[in-house]
Enzyme design. Structure first.
Site, PDB file in Angstrom:
ATOM      1  N   HIS A 133       1.725   4.665  -2.803  1.00 31.77           N
ATOM      2  CA  HIS A 133       1.871   6.118  -2.673  1.00 31.77           C
ATOM      3  C   HIS A 133       3.215   6.569  -3.256  1.00 31.77           C
ATOM      4  CE1 HIS A 133      -1.682   7.000  -0.339  1.00 31.77           C
ATOM      5  NE2 HIS A 133      -1.346   6.204   0.661  1.00 31.77           N
ATOM      6  N   HIS A 182       3.138   6.746  -6.969  1.00 33.65           N
ATOM      7  CA  HIS A 182       2.369   7.913  -7.401  1.00 33.65           C
ATOM      8  C   HIS A 182       3.281   9.144  -7.472  1.00 33.65           C
ATOM      9  CE1 HIS A 182      -1.837  10.017  -6.902  1.00 33.65           C
ATOM     10  NE2 HIS A 182      -1.295  10.250  -8.078  1.00 33.65           N
ATOM     11  N   HIS A 228       0.822  -1.211   0.000  1.00 39.42           N
ATOM     12  CA  HIS A 228       0.000   0.000   0.000  1.00 39.42           C
ATOM     13  C   HIS A 228       0.856   1.262   0.000  1.00 39.42           C
ATOM     14  CE1 HIS A 228      -3.573   2.453   1.258  1.00 39.42           C
ATOM     15  NE2 HIS A 228      -2.618   3.207   1.773  1.00 39.42           N
ATOM     16  N   GLU A 229       1.774   1.350   0.938  1.00 38.09           N
ATOM     17  CA  GLU A 229       2.586   2.568   1.026  1.00 38.09           C
ATOM     18  C   GLU A 229       3.486   2.739  -0.186  1.00 38.09           C
ATOM     19  OE1 GLU A 229       1.941   4.852   3.050  1.00 38.09           O
ATOM     20  OE2 GLU A 229       0.550   3.677   4.256  1.00 38.09           O
TER      21      GLU A 229
END
Length: 676
Positions: A465, A468, A461-462
């Site tokens: 980020h 992105h 998940h991290e």
């Protein structure tokens, strides 16, 4: 000052990585003072210009301003979250007060807003490209929402409100850091740790040593309510004590602050022309209206509660009676073992941190996007735990740096998150430098760090980020990295979780750390079935927190919410979520997302983004043979765009249509299918 303060000089390190070894606590305050004055001078030159406003001499000049302040602020913000030493804790309130006052000074500059408004009113005649046109619109919206159209009396009151909100938010975070440390459960009898795996027991002993409890074992609190260890601790009284420590922390210090922050935010929203802080926040998000958020959450509550009640019945059957909140996770594990033959503790040896990172998270990024990462031990981190990796694009070109800070420590706030230390834009150049922070219990010296599957998903998940930010390709800094609406920012990171269970990715990283044996294929299927069993609990736990946030921030100006604990209980009861055995994922006194972070009236964004995520995951899964091709589409049409395009338009560019909610309902067992 520039020659002696490393924060005020351009970094000599690759990718402008901050020279952490040279930065000391005493550098920050003078660096902020000088950087703020420099930025004010730049803004004054723009607002005081006698030339008519143009895109170049106003907005592009604003985009070029504040570079020094941005650099200092990013380093400090990262330190405040990841390594808030006593010295930094002392100056943090001063820094946040300075920044709040500075932002008001810029946003309430009447001459500057006059120039921005003039551009906005003639924007269609300026011949701008789409990104530049969007920049005009976003600056106008930002300044208007920051109070630029208020009269002098209103501006004065807004400054007071912003100063108090900044101070109380900082105090909330510092109180919680102290409460998490004070609330750690110290155990002096090894029998009390029955059920924990040997590596978890060793990690608890190492945690005790680091916290000054030599010869004992310490279970530290993470930010959320239900601590991981509750699922395996055999001693019911230890479970009860641990959950109570979690649920009751920081009440004396943070409940008054939470109430005050909610009231202050409500007054500020009314001053700016909104019915509530929730209305203020959502107006600038993709949801667009409070009704849209309320309708989504209300639609999810009844099936989630029904699903949770079915799960409760299954737990009562195996436990021989009704289960309490501190029993739920424990008996859920028993059900998973009985029904699906899944033992979460027995999975940990298959999830060794470094292998998950390299053969899971990094391998998936290579397979989907073509990037590779190489560790750079020669480059310094801000703490000895930090590891630095250089990121290369598919063609071998340098893309940026990725810093990983995995382990918990007393100076780090709870949870997991991503920060950008350097962002890239065509206007200012540079290449991204991003940080992922986690709170994994440090293993004993010489022992491997073994993860739960929940922690594995958090790694993916991290890193979503981080991708992105790393893939950002915009002209203007305003739109760079993850500068998208709050209820869209979690979407790319949630999508990246899908690769944790992608067969050829899982096969590479999920191997026993001693034998090298892969995780049995049939066990993966059972894991997925077992995860579906827990969706009732997980969805109710989340919705309770989201609706608690919504209740606090739907207050109209001037309304006294009363006693905070009574307000919390009433909000959950009215939402139909007052289930004693399922406390909210965050209670008011430790809800740092909304009282010490950027998620006030925005915690709904996780489920809002998950609508997009579940739909996109289905899109990827339907075309497994086109994984790399689809990865490029997702990167080019959405991840690289940052905030430079409308987020939902970018989504439609990828999937060819608007999002559908049905994949989310199926994923969470809310589509009428049995969840237990």
């Amino acid at each position: 000052m520039t020659t002696t303060n490393p924060l005020l000089a351009e970094s000599p390190l690759p990718y402008a990585l901050p020279p952490f070894e040279a930065i000391r606590e005493e550098h920050f305050l003078p660096a902020f003072e000088e950087a703020i004055q420099a930025h004010l001078a730049e803004v004054a030159a723009i607002s005081g210009s006698t030339e008519p406003a143009t895109f170049a001499n106003t907005l592009e000049s604003l985009e070029r301003s504040g570079v020094l302040l941005d650099r200092v602020r990013r380093v400090f913000d990262n330190a405040a979250g990841a390594h808030l030493t006593p010295g930094l804790r002392e100056i943090e309130p001063k820094v946040n007060a300075m920044l709040a006052a500075h932002e008001d000074a810029v946003h309430l500059d009447a001459a500057l807003y006059s120039r921005i408004k003039a551009l906005y009113e003639t924007r269609e005649d300026l011949g701008l490209d789409p990104e530049s046109l969007r920049l005009v619109e976003r600056y106008h919206t930002r300044f208007r929402r920051a109070g630029a159209e208020l009269d002098e009396r209103g501006r004065a009151r807004l400054r007071e409100l912003n100063a108090r909100i900044a101070a109380e938010s900082t105090a909330f975070g510092q109180n919680l850091l102290a409460a998490n440390e004070a609330g750690a459960l110290v155990l002096d009898d090894p029998a009390q740790l029955s059920g924990l795996s040997p590596d978890a027991v060793a990690a608890a002993a190492e945690n005790a040593r680091r916290l000054g409890h030599e010869g004992a074992w310490v279970l530290s609190l993470r930010n959320f309510s239900n601590q991981f260890e509750l699922a395996v601790l055999d001693d019911r009284e230890v479970r009860r004590r641990f959950l109570r420590a979690s649920l009751d922390r920081a009440q004396d210090t943070n409940l008054p602050l939470a109430k005050s922050l909610a009231v202050l935010r409500a007054e500020r929203a009314a001053l700016l022309g909104y019915d509530s802080h929730a209305a203020y926040v959502v107006a600038d998000n993709t949801a667009g209206s409070t009704r849209a958020v309320t309708d989504l959450l209300a639609r999810l509550v009844p099936p989630a509660v029904a699903n949770a009640r079915r799960e409760a019945d299954a737990l009562a059957d195996i436990a021989g009676g009704e289960v309490a909140a501190w029993d739920w996770a424990y008996w859920s594990e028993k059900v998973r073992k009985e029904r699906y033959d899944v033992d979460q503790a027995a999975l940990r040896p298959y999830f060794e941190l470094d292998r998950v990172l390299r053969e899971g998270v990094f391998h998936a990024a290579r397979e989907v996007y073509g990037i590779t990462l190489t560790e750079r031990p020669d480059l310094p981190g801000y703490h000895p735990d930090v590891r630095v990796f250089e990121v290369f694009d598919a063609d071998g070109s340098e893309l940026g740096l990725f810093l990983a800070d995995f382990f918990s420590r007393p100076t780090k706030r709870g949870g997991a998150w991503m920060n950008s230390l350097v962002v890239r834009s065509e206007l200012l150049g540079g290449r991204p430098v991003v940080v992922n922070n986690h709170n994994i219990a440090a293993p004993a010296p010489g022992e491997p760090a073994l993860l739960t599957f929940a922690q594995v998903k958090t790694l993916f998940h991290e890193f979503g980020h981080a991708l992105h930010a790393l893939f950002s390709r915009v002209r203007h800094p305003y739109f760079a990295a993850t500068a998208v609406p709050r209820d869209f920012v979690e979407f790319p990171s949630q999508v990246n979780e899908m690769w944790a269970l992608w067969p050829d990715v899982l096969e590479r990283y999920a191997r026993h750390h001693e034998t090298g044996e892969p995780l049995p294929a049939d066990l993966v299927t059972r894991m997925e079935q077992a995860a579906r069993f827990g969706q009732g609990f997980a969805t109710v736990e989340y919705l309770a927190a989201a609706l608690l946030d919504w209740a606090w921030h739907s207050l109209p100006a001037g309304e006294d919410p009363g006693d905070p604990l009574e307000f919390e209980a009433r909000a959950l009861r009215e939402a139909g979520l007052d289930l004693p055995a399922i406390p909210p994922r965050y209670r008011t006194s430790y809800f740092t997302h909304i009282f010490n972070s950027g998620y006030s009236a925005g915690y709904y964004s996780y489920i809002w983004s998950e609508v997009l995520d579940a739909d996109t995951t289905e899109w990827f899964t339907a075309r497994p043979e086109r994984r790399r091709e689809n990865g490029e589409v997702f990167r080019d049409r959405l991840l690289s765009k940052g905030g430079s395009v409308d987020p939902l338009a970018a989504f439609a560019q990828v999937l060819g249509r608007p999002p559908r909610v049905e994949p989310l309902l199926t994923r969470r067992g809310l589509d009428g299918a049995e969840g237990a």
